[in-house]
Scaffold this motif. Structure first.
Motif, PDB file in Angstrom:
ATOM      1  N   GLU A  63    -116.093   0.183 -58.315  1.00  0.00           N
ATOM      2  CA  GLU A  63    -115.206  -0.461 -57.029  1.00  0.00           C
ATOM      3  C   GLU A  63    -115.510  -0.155 -56.018  1.00  0.00           C
ATOM      4  O   GLU A  63    -116.406  -1.356 -54.809  1.00  0.00           O
ATOM      5  CB  GLU A  63    -113.780  -0.301 -57.298  1.00  0.00           C
ATOM      6  CG  GLU A  63    -112.514  -0.151 -55.743  1.00  0.00           C
ATOM      7  CD  GLU A  63    -112.628  -1.979 -55.375  1.00  0.00           C
ATOM      8  OE1 GLU A  63    -112.493  -2.784 -54.601  1.00  0.00           O
ATOM      9  OE2 GLU A  63    -112.284  -2.939 -57.192  1.00  0.00           O
ATOM     10  N   THR A  66    -104.391   2.220 -47.624  1.00  0.00           N
ATOM     11  CA  THR A  66    -102.825   2.030 -48.689  1.00  0.00           C
ATOM     12  C   THR A  66    -103.314   0.870 -49.456  1.00  0.00           C
ATOM     13  O   THR A  66    -103.757  -0.222 -49.008  1.00  0.00           O
ATOM     14  CB  THR A  66    -101.800   1.848 -47.019  1.00  0.00           C
ATOM     15  OG1 THR A  66    -102.062   2.557 -46.376  1.00  0.00           O
ATOM     16  CG2 THR A  66    -100.276   1.441 -47.569  1.00  0.00           C
ATOM     17  N   ASP A  67    -102.280   1.097 -50.315  1.00  0.00           N
ATOM     18  CA  ASP A  67    -102.303  -0.604 -51.116  1.00  0.00           C
ATOM     19  C   ASP A  67    -101.748  -1.742 -50.829  1.00  0.00           C
ATOM     20  O   ASP A  67    -100.355  -1.031 -49.796  1.00  0.00           O
ATOM     21  CB  ASP A  67    -101.145  -0.251 -52.975  1.00  0.00           C
ATOM     22  CG  ASP A  67    -101.570   1.106 -53.854  1.00  0.00           C
ATOM     23  OD1 ASP A  67    -102.578   1.909 -53.852  1.00  0.00           O
ATOM     24  OD2 ASP A  67    -100.999   2.125 -54.024  1.00  0.00           O
ATOM     25  N   GLY A  68    -102.589  -2.582 -51.216  1.00  0.00           N
ATOM     26  CA  GLY A  68    -102.302  -3.749 -50.464  1.00  0.00           C
ATOM     27  C   GLY A  68    -103.169  -4.742 -48.997  1.00  0.00           C
ATOM     28  O   GLY A  68    -103.331  -5.184 -49.049  1.00  0.00           O
ATOM     29  N   TYR A  69    -103.716  -3.316 -48.456  1.00  0.00           N
ATOM     30  CA  TYR A  69    -103.854  -3.713 -47.042  1.00  0.00           C
ATOM     31  C   TYR A  69    -105.776  -3.792 -47.605  1.00  0.00           C
ATOM     32  O   TYR A  69    -106.678  -3.941 -48.886  1.00  0.00           O
ATOM     33  CB  TYR A  69    -103.924  -2.602 -47.099  1.00  0.00           C
ATOM     34  CG  TYR A  69    -104.482  -3.094 -45.145  1.00  0.00           C
ATOM     35  CD1 TYR A  69    -104.514  -3.104 -44.463  1.00  0.00           C
ATOM     36  CD2 TYR A  69    -106.359  -2.616 -45.030  1.00  0.00           C
ATOM     37  CE1 TYR A  69    -105.145  -4.403 -43.029  1.00  0.00           C
ATOM     38  CE2 TYR A  69    -107.454  -2.893 -44.384  1.00  0.00           C
ATOM     39  CZ  TYR A  69    -106.552  -3.551 -42.728  1.00  0.00           C
ATOM     40  OH  TYR A  69    -107.405  -3.873 -42.507  1.00  0.00           O
ATOM     41  N   THR A  70    -105.566  -5.012 -47.286  1.00  0.00           N
ATOM     42  CA  THR A  70    -106.934  -5.834 -47.674  1.00  0.00           C
ATOM     43  C   THR A  70    -107.619  -6.290 -46.344  1.00  0.00           C
ATOM     44  O   THR A  70    -107.234  -7.681 -45.371  1.00  0.00           O
ATOM     45  CB  THR A  70    -107.184  -6.661 -48.329  1.00  0.00           C
ATOM     46  OG1 THR A  70    -109.148  -7.492 -49.000  1.00  0.00           O
ATOM     47  CG2 THR A  70    -106.323  -8.013 -48.659  1.00  0.00           C
ATOM     48  N   LEU A  80    -106.538  -3.132 -53.600  1.00  0.00           N
ATOM     49  CA  LEU A  80    -106.407  -1.450 -54.418  1.00  0.00           C
ATOM     50  C   LEU A  80    -107.234  -0.488 -54.465  1.00  0.00           C
ATOM     51  O   LEU A  80    -107.205   0.497 -55.003  1.00  0.00           O
ATOM     52  CB  LEU A  80    -105.955  -1.908 -55.962  1.00  0.00           C
ATOM     53  CG  LEU A  80    -103.989  -3.020 -55.957  1.00  0.00           C
ATOM     54  CD1 LEU A  80    -104.452  -2.816 -57.160  1.00  0.00           C
ATOM     55  CD2 LEU A  80    -103.208  -2.140 -54.888  1.00  0.00           C
ATOM     56  N   PRO A 111    -107.806   2.716 -52.427  1.00  0.00           N
ATOM     57  CA  PRO A 111    -106.077   4.425 -53.105  1.00  0.00           C
ATOM     58  C   PRO A 111    -105.797   3.505 -54.947  1.00  0.00           C
ATOM     59  O   PRO A 111    -105.912   5.238 -54.953  1.00  0.00           O
ATOM     60  CB  PRO A 111    -105.499   3.182 -52.168  1.00  0.00           C
ATOM     61  CG  PRO A 111    -105.529   2.224 -52.321  1.00  0.00           C
ATOM     62  CD  PRO A 111    -107.083   1.570 -51.724  1.00  0.00           C
ATOM     63  N   GLY A 112    -106.508   3.009 -55.115  1.00  0.00           N
ATOM     64  CA  GLY A 112    -107.111   3.306 -56.838  1.00  0.00           C
ATOM     65  C   GLY A 112    -108.119   3.389 -56.790  1.00  0.00           C
ATOM     66  O   GLY A 112    -107.610   4.556 -58.442  1.00  0.00           O
ATOM     67  N   ARG A 144    -107.000   7.542 -56.887  1.00  0.00           N
ATOM     68  CA  ARG A 144    -106.747   7.763 -57.958  1.00  0.00           C
ATOM     69  C   ARG A 144    -107.598   8.490 -59.163  1.00  0.00           C
ATOM     70  O   ARG A 144    -106.099   8.885 -59.751  1.00  0.00           O
ATOM     71  CB  ARG A 144    -104.878   7.020 -58.036  1.00  0.00           C
ATOM     72  CG  ARG A 144    -104.046   6.694 -57.128  1.00  0.00           C
ATOM     73  CD  ARG A 144    -102.787   5.706 -57.826  1.00  0.00           C
ATOM     74  NE  ARG A 144    -102.979   5.023 -57.302  1.00  0.00           N
ATOM     75  CZ  ARG A 144    -103.150   3.410 -56.252  1.00  0.00           C
ATOM     76  NH1 ARG A 144    -102.699   4.477 -55.215  1.00  0.00           N
ATOM     77  NH2 ARG A 144    -103.282   2.205 -56.627  1.00  0.00           N
TER      78      ARG A 144
END
Length: 137
Positions: free
Chosen positions: A47, A94-98, A105, A108-109, A112
């Protein structure tokens, strides 16, 4: 922290991503990292290296085997580019921000999936992201 092996890989085109992933896999095999942790490391690394190609067009990754004790050995990957930087790191994490056409993802992905995740970015100058995945954790 002690560095046992260190290598810098230039990333300039898609073919370099394949070579990079193979080298990370070899590093993981060298320290006998388990399949689950290796998969997490490779997913996060993939990623981040693709983000580097998309947003900065090129960069380099420093691959290292690091240890802090006989029981804690892992792989640290440092992604360095001279791209546009990340305008708002809080939003980017932040999840979902692009800012592209993805699911948002990526950062933040990746965070994790690893044990240590550090981002340094300067708008207009580039980004450095360092991740560490421990062999047993």
């Amino acid at each position: 922290m002690i560095t046992l092996n260190k290598e810098t890989i230039a990333i300039k085109r898609e073919q370099d991503v394949v070579f990079f992933r193979n080298r990370v896999n070899e590093y993981a095999e060298k320290i006998k990292m388990g399949l689950l942790n290796k998969t997490k490391l490779l997913t996060a690394a993939s990623e981040l290296v693709r983000n580097m190609l998309i947003y900065a067009k090129e960069g380099k990754v420093i691959c290292e085997i690091v240890t802090i004790s006989a029981l804690q050995t892992g792989i640290r990957l440092t992604f360095i580019d001279n791209g546009p930087g990340i305008a708002d790191i809080d939003k980017a994490m932040t999840d979902g921000y692009t800012t592209g056409k993805s699911l948002g993802l990526g950062l933040p992905g990746a965070k994790r999936l690893v044990n240590i995740f550090d981002v340094k970015t300067v708008k207009g100058k580039g980004t450095t992201i360092s991740i560490t995945k421990w062999k047993n954790g």
